[in-house]
Design an enzyme around this catalytic site. Structure first.
Site, short mmCIF file in Angstrom:
data_model
loop_
_atom_site.label_atom_id
_atom_site.label_comp_id
_atom_site.label_asym_id
_atom_site.label_seq_id
_atom_site.Cartn_x
_atom_site.Cartn_y
_atom_site.Cartn_z
N ARG A 1 0.85 -1.19 0.00
CA ARG A 1 0.00 0.00 0.00
C ARG A 1 0.88 1.24 0.00
O ARG A 1 1.95 1.25 0.64
CB ARG A 1 -0.90 0.03 1.25
N HIS B 1 -0.62 0.18 -9.72
CA HIS B 1 -1.41 -0.69 -8.84
C HIS B 1 -2.00 -1.88 -9.62
O HIS B 1 -3.21 -2.10 -9.62
CB HIS B 1 -2.53 0.10 -8.13
P1 NDP Z 1 -2.03 -11.65 5.04
O1 NDP Z 1 -2.98 -11.13 6.04
O2 NDP Z 1 -2.18 -13.07 4.58
O3 NDP Z 1 -0.54 -11.49 5.55
C1 NDP Z 1 -0.11 -10.36 6.24
C2 NDP Z 1 1.27 -10.59 6.81
O4 NDP Z 1 1.72 -9.38 7.41
C3 NDP Z 1 1.28 -11.66 7.91
O5 NDP Z 1 2.45 -12.43 7.81
C4 NDP Z 1 1.30 -10.82 9.19
O6 NDP Z 1 1.92 -11.48 10.29
C5 NDP Z 1 2.14 -9.65 8.75
N1 NDP Z 1 1.87 -8.48 9.60
C6 NDP Z 1 0.72 -7.79 9.75
N2 NDP Z 1 0.89 -6.79 10.63
C7 NDP Z 1 2.16 -6.85 11.05
C8 NDP Z 1 2.94 -6.11 11.96
N3 NDP Z 1 2.42 -5.08 12.65
N4 NDP Z 1 4.23 -6.48 12.17
C9 NDP Z 1 4.76 -7.52 11.50
N5 NDP Z 1 4.08 -8.27 10.61
C10 NDP Z 1 2.81 -7.93 10.39
O7 NDP Z 1 -2.11 -10.65 3.78
P2 NDP Z 1 -1.80 -10.96 2.26
O8 NDP Z 1 -0.47 -11.60 2.17
O9 NDP Z 1 -2.94 -11.67 1.63
O10 NDP Z 1 -1.79 -9.48 1.64
C11 NDP Z 1 -0.88 -8.52 2.10
C12 NDP Z 1 -1.20 -7.15 1.51
O11 NDP Z 1 -0.80 -7.06 0.15
C13 NDP Z 1 -2.66 -6.74 1.46
O12 NDP Z 1 -3.13 -6.32 2.73
C14 NDP Z 1 -2.68 -5.63 0.44
O13 NDP Z 1 -2.49 -4.39 1.06
C15 NDP Z 1 -1.47 -5.95 -0.45
N6 NDP Z 1 -1.89 -6.30 -1.81
C16 NDP Z 1 -1.53 -5.49 -2.86
C17 NDP Z 1 -1.86 -5.82 -4.15
C18 NDP Z 1 -1.44 -4.99 -5.31
O14 NDP Z 1 -1.92 -5.19 -6.41
N7 NDP Z 1 -0.52 -4.07 -5.14
C19 NDP Z 1 -2.66 -7.03 -4.46
C20 NDP Z 1 -2.96 -7.81 -3.29
C21 NDP Z 1 -2.59 -7.45 -2.02
P3 NDP Z 1 1.26 -12.80 10.95
O15 NDP Z 1 1.34 -13.87 9.88
O16 NDP Z 1 2.11 -13.11 12.09
O17 NDP Z 1 -0.16 -12.41 11.27
C1 OXD Z 2 -5.63 -5.92 -3.06
C2 OXD Z 2 -5.19 -5.00 -4.12
O1 OXD Z 2 -5.62 -5.57 -1.88
O2 OXD Z 2 -5.45 -5.29 -5.31
O3 OXD Z 2 -5.98 -7.07 -3.42
O4 OXD Z 2 -4.57 -3.98 -3.83
#
Ligand code: NDP
Ligand code: OXD
Length: 313
Positions: A228, A276
């Site tokens: 993000r 994006h």
């Molecule tokens: P998940 O919820 O599966 O994974 C999130 C990870 O971040 C977990 O490992 C979590 O730790 C870790 N995390 C969250 N908060 C913290 C923190 N405060 N400190 C340390 N680690 C933290 O999410 P996804 O992998 O499915 O997606 C991640 C992000 O990717 C989405 O939220 C979105 O913003 C972005 N995205 C962007 C896209 C794009 O096109 N640019 C497309 C899709 C997604 P734990 O496992 O221990 O909970």
């Molecule tokens: C998502 C994105 O969060 O596309 O899946 O950014």
């Protein structure tokens, strides 16, 4: 009996493919597009949304579930009036996951092999051979080892990179050194040559890609932000690029989207910008999962991929 009603609300996703996918996956539910077809609020059962206007979801009294059109839900939880008693689900989709891993592999290899230098050399018609750093001399660090971060790590592994990930809780993924929690962030950054951000945007992770984080990376490190725009302090990145401490960056997401034409990021020679598009949900598979969640909720079971609004992801 009247059919259930689903409203599709997104300023960016074309609704046609989603309508077709829901007609197949949930034929028992009527599909409405918020622009032009919005039914009366008290008749809506399900909402499938990207960046809904603040306050709108709170005005749907019969709402049974909110489905994010993305993996992230920050665009929904930013609404102070989001109805917290309604289940909120995010996308976990094989196409979205593999698309993100393709993006990460592409740009990690690009930075390892110094593709930005090739691009600059070509623009200057300059024939300037150089030896790229080997993969097994390159340390890749992934912020966020969830659905997307773990898959990206698995797909990077065969190239021979030294892999690490940072998450809230400790992971035990073969070939990936696990760092967990704020106390271990500094050590994680200090061993990372190519940093990939795949964190959800929450109060804890806002602005995490900042001057202190860049200073903690080794000189010459590269940054890839596919999570993000709110994770990145853009001015801090520009300063770190201009000082030479950061060698290059790939950015897919921005504080303001579309990225304004006046942004210096557009013209920076060591920044690669994508609009994006790192990855997105595929309507065919995602509508099936959402329809499955609706069926589960009708049976009194929890839906798939439910978000904990307190954690924010
Ligand atoms: P998940 O919820 O599966 O994974 C999130 C990870 O971040 C977990 O490992 C979590 O730790 C870790 N995390 C969250 N908060 C913290 C923190 N405060 N400190 C340390 N680690 C933290 O999410 P996804 O992998 O499915 O997606 C991640 C992000 O990717 C989405 O939220 C979105 O913003 C972005 N995205 C962007 C896209 C794009 O096109 N640019 C497309 C899709 C997604 P734990 O496992 O221990 O909970
Ligand atoms: C998502 C994105 O969060 O596309 O899946 O950014």
């Amino acid at each position: 009996m009247a059919k259930e009603r689903l409203v599709f609300l997104s300023p960016v996703d074309p609704p046609g493919a989603w309508r077709g996918a829901f007609e197949k996956a949930a034929p028992d539910v009527d599909f409405f597009v918020s622009r032009g077809e919005m039914p009366s609020p008290e008749t809506i059962d399900w909402a499938v949304v990207w960046r809904p206007p603040a306050g709108l979801l709170a005005r749907l009294p019969r709402l049974r579930c909110v489905f994010s059109l993305g993996a992230g839900v920050d665009h929904i939880l930013i609404d102070p009036d989001f109805p917290r008693h309604v289940p909120l689900c995010r996308v976990v989709d094989p196409y979205l996951t593999s698309g993100m891993s393709e993006y990460v592999v592409l740009h990690v290899i690009g930075h390892q092999r110094n593709l930005l230098r090739n691009i600059a050399d070509q623009a200057a018609a300059r024939w300037s051979p150089f030896l790229p750093r080997q993969a097994d001399e390159t340390r890749v660090g992934i912020l966020g080892l969830g659905e997307l971060g773990l898959d990206a790590a698995r797909k990077l592994r065969p190239f021979g990179y030294h892999l690490a990930g940072w998450s809230a809780s400790r992971k035990t993924e073969p070939g990936v050194e696990s760092f967990a929690g704020r106390a271990e962030l500094g050590a994680f950054l200090a061993r990372t040559d190519i940093l990939v951000c795949l964190l959800p945007l929450t109060a804890d992770t806002q602005g995490i890609l900042n001057a202190a984080a860049f200073a903690a990376l080794p000189r010459g490190a590269a940054v890839i932000n596919a999570a993000r725009g709110g994770h990145l302090v853009e001015a801090d990145l520009l300063a770190a690029l201009d000082s030479g401490h950061i060698s290059g960056a790939t950015l897919d997401v921005f504080e303001t989207e579309p990225l304004p034409a006046t942004s210096p990021l557009w013209r920076h020679p060591r920044v690669l910008i994508t609009p994006h598009i790192a990855s997105m949900a595929d309507p065919r598979t995602t509508a099936v999962a959402m329809a499955d969640s609706m069926a589960r909720l009708r049976r009194g079971e929890p839906p798939l991929h439910q978000v904990d609004p307190a954690k924010g992801y």
